[in-house]
Design a protein around this motif. Structure first.
Motif, mmCIF file in Angstrom:
data_model
loop_
_atom_site.group_PDB
_atom_site.id
_atom_site.type_symbol
_atom_site.label_atom_id
_atom_site.label_comp_id
_atom_site.label_asym_id
_atom_site.label_seq_id
_atom_site.Cartn_x
_atom_site.Cartn_y
_atom_site.Cartn_z
ATOM 1 N N GLN A 148 -4.258 -37.653 -3.239
ATOM 2 C CA GLN A 148 -4.034 -37.459 -1.811
ATOM 3 C C GLN A 148 -3.371 -38.695 -1.190
ATOM 4 O O GLN A 148 -2.440 -38.578 -0.387
ATOM 5 C CB GLN A 148 -5.382 -37.182 -1.123
ATOM 6 C CG GLN A 148 -5.249 -36.756 0.330
ATOM 7 C CD GLN A 148 -4.547 -35.413 0.448
ATOM 8 O OE1 GLN A 148 -4.890 -34.467 -0.241
ATOM 9 N NE2 GLN A 148 -3.522 -35.349 1.294
ATOM 10 N N VAL A 149 -3.857 -39.857 -1.580
ATOM 11 C CA VAL A 149 -3.293 -41.096 -1.026
ATOM 12 C C VAL A 149 -1.819 -41.220 -1.396
ATOM 13 O O VAL A 149 -0.991 -41.576 -0.559
ATOM 14 C CB VAL A 149 -4.083 -42.328 -1.520
ATOM 15 C CG1 VAL A 149 -3.287 -43.609 -1.323
ATOM 16 C CG2 VAL A 149 -5.416 -42.414 -0.803
ATOM 17 N N VAL A 150 -1.473 -40.911 -2.648
ATOM 18 C CA VAL A 150 -0.077 -41.031 -3.058
ATOM 19 C C VAL A 150 0.779 -40.012 -2.300
ATOM 20 O O VAL A 150 1.880 -40.324 -1.847
ATOM 21 C CB VAL A 150 0.079 -40.838 -4.581
ATOM 22 C CG1 VAL A 150 1.542 -40.912 -4.985
ATOM 23 C CG2 VAL A 150 -0.724 -41.890 -5.327
ATOM 24 N N ARG A 151 0.237 -38.800 -2.119
ATOM 25 C CA ARG A 151 1.024 -37.790 -1.406
ATOM 26 C C ARG A 151 1.219 -38.146 0.060
ATOM 27 O O ARG A 151 2.263 -37.857 0.642
ATOM 28 C CB ARG A 151 0.345 -36.414 -1.524
ATOM 29 C CG ARG A 151 0.918 -35.587 -2.660
ATOM 30 C CD ARG A 151 0.334 -34.218 -2.676
ATOM 31 N NE ARG A 151 -1.129 -34.274 -2.784
ATOM 32 C CZ ARG A 151 -1.929 -33.238 -2.772
ATOM 33 N NH1 ARG A 151 -1.410 -32.025 -2.649
ATOM 34 N NH2 ARG A 151 -3.221 -33.376 -2.894
ATOM 35 N N ASP A 152 0.204 -38.782 0.660
ATOM 36 C CA ASP A 152 0.304 -39.136 2.076
ATOM 37 C C ASP A 152 1.162 -40.374 2.311
ATOM 38 O O ASP A 152 1.570 -40.642 3.439
ATOM 39 C CB ASP A 152 -1.099 -39.390 2.653
ATOM 40 C CG ASP A 152 -1.888 -38.095 2.777
ATOM 41 O OD1 ASP A 152 -1.291 -37.021 2.615
ATOM 42 O OD2 ASP A 152 -3.110 -38.165 3.032
ATOM 43 N N ALA A 153 1.394 -41.148 1.252
ATOM 44 C CA ALA A 153 2.118 -42.407 1.421
ATOM 45 C C ALA A 153 3.608 -42.140 1.569
ATOM 46 O O ALA A 153 4.153 -41.248 0.930
ATOM 47 C CB ALA A 153 1.868 -43.314 0.226
ATOM 48 N N CYS A 154 4.245 -42.923 2.419
ATOM 49 C CA CYS A 154 5.693 -42.793 2.532
ATOM 50 C C CYS A 154 6.343 -44.135 2.215
ATOM 51 O O CYS A 154 7.477 -44.383 2.568
ATOM 52 C CB CYS A 154 6.085 -42.300 3.923
ATOM 53 S SG CYS A 154 5.300 -43.204 5.243
ATOM 54 N N ASP A 155 5.592 -45.013 1.537
ATOM 55 C CA ASP A 155 6.093 -46.379 1.300
ATOM 56 C C ASP A 155 6.049 -46.804 -0.161
ATOM 57 O O ASP A 155 6.111 -47.978 -0.458
ATOM 58 C CB ASP A 155 5.299 -47.373 2.150
ATOM 59 C CG ASP A 155 3.803 -47.340 1.809
ATOM 60 O OD1 ASP A 155 3.361 -46.361 1.170
ATOM 61 O OD2 ASP A 155 3.093 -48.287 2.164
ATOM 62 N N HIS A 156 5.921 -45.833 -1.099
ATOM 63 C CA HIS A 156 5.941 -46.190 -2.516
ATOM 64 C C HIS A 156 4.944 -47.294 -2.826
ATOM 65 O O HIS A 156 5.320 -48.383 -3.264
ATOM 66 C CB HIS A 156 7.351 -46.601 -2.944
ATOM 67 C CG HIS A 156 8.380 -45.573 -2.633
ATOM 68 N ND1 HIS A 156 8.920 -45.421 -1.377
ATOM 69 C CD2 HIS A 156 8.967 -44.629 -3.385
ATOM 70 C CE1 HIS A 156 9.790 -44.436 -1.392
ATOM 71 N NE2 HIS A 156 9.851 -43.935 -2.580
ATOM 72 N N PRO A 157 3.662 -47.043 -2.634
ATOM 73 C CA PRO A 157 2.646 -48.091 -2.776
ATOM 74 C C PRO A 157 2.420 -48.515 -4.216
ATOM 75 O O PRO A 157 2.688 -47.766 -5.156
ATOM 76 C CB PRO A 157 1.387 -47.437 -2.203
ATOM 77 C CG PRO A 157 1.610 -45.968 -2.400
ATOM 78 C CD PRO A 157 3.073 -45.743 -2.245
ATOM 79 N N THR A 158 1.919 -49.736 -4.384
ATOM 80 C CA THR A 158 1.506 -50.242 -5.692
ATOM 81 C C THR A 158 0.085 -49.762 -5.972
ATOM 82 O O THR A 158 -0.604 -49.253 -5.085
ATOM 83 C CB THR A 158 1.513 -51.782 -5.696
ATOM 84 O OG1 THR A 158 0.520 -52.250 -4.779
ATOM 85 C CG2 THR A 158 2.865 -52.325 -5.271
#
Lengths: 133, 133
Positions: A19-29
């Motif tokens: 969910q966190v990766v899908r909600d992210a719009c900043d290509h997180p580490t």
DNA sequence: GTCCCTGCAAAAGTTTTGCATTGCG
DNA sequence: CGCAATGCAAAACTTTTGCAGGGAC
């Protein structure tokens, strides 16, 4: 997306990471994802986040990216083929979609003798905000 | 290439590192360069190799590359703009030269709003040897 | 003498692994 | 119960940094 038909179990921890990766719009580490997942899964450990990211990437549910010269992996829930552009000033990363002409891929194959399966393309530049500063 | 006109001193250690990178045709990592330099500079330390690679890269004498999903830096003495192709089977890396059409760069700028300064392009595929196997 | 460079060791940072425990099916 | 997943800690690995000693100019 992720349901019981997947060949791996959908635990609350895994669901939270996805969910966190899908909600992210900043290509997180991985570290950034870990911090965000902590909000809804306070007990989660580093290892679980890393193992889940590797699992999701292996099943093509997310992409693992190596952008710039960072030597740190970033993650992207957009699994459709696309390209990236990085701001050399502020580090911003944006998705773009600039398919290469067929002739370019053919030329790569001809020059190298390789059978080309795909490519990764990143542009470098300055984002709108940094240009006007 | 490297001589007294450079803004840094050309020590035997630095000359050896630079020589190894120039002689390499396989885009070696820092660890591989360290091992090769040991042959003619047995006393050299890790830190000196890393410091020298960073120095040479900062002065554009060599390129630091991030290829594949390795999270390990590789070095290339070919400082002219060029692209790479990686074999997904055996890991081989080859230099290629497939300039992007101007229209592709313009499209990237238009889509992102960035001022484009450059790009990095890597192809993935199978090398001739791995295809015939 | 001054300053840059080196080598060693330790530190920093990311990612993986070992292992005992937990908990779903 | 059995097996997979978790959390913690330690390890592995790459790269950087601190520092004392040494060499070049």
């Amino acid at each position: 997306m992720l349901d019981a038909t997947r060949p791996f179990r959908l635990t609350p921890q895994r669901a939270a990471v996805f969910q966190v990766v899908r909600d992210a719009c900043d290509h997180p580490t991985a570290r950034e994802i870990y911090a965000r997942v902590k909000a809804c899964q306070p007990g989660i450990g580093f290892a679980t986040v890393y193992r889940t990211l590797n699992l999701l990437a292996a099943h093509r549910e997310i992409l693992e990216l190596q952008l710039g010269d960072d030597a740190v992996a970033r993650y992207d829930a957009n699994t459709a083929p696309h390209d990236h552009i990085l701001c050399t000033s502020c580090g911003a990363i944006a998705d773009i979609n600039v398919p290469l002409p067929e002739s370019t891929t053919r030329q790569a194959a001809r020059e190298s003798g390789f059978e080309v399966e795909g490519y990764e393309l990143q542009f470098l530049g300055r984002c709108a905000g940094c240009v006007t500063q």
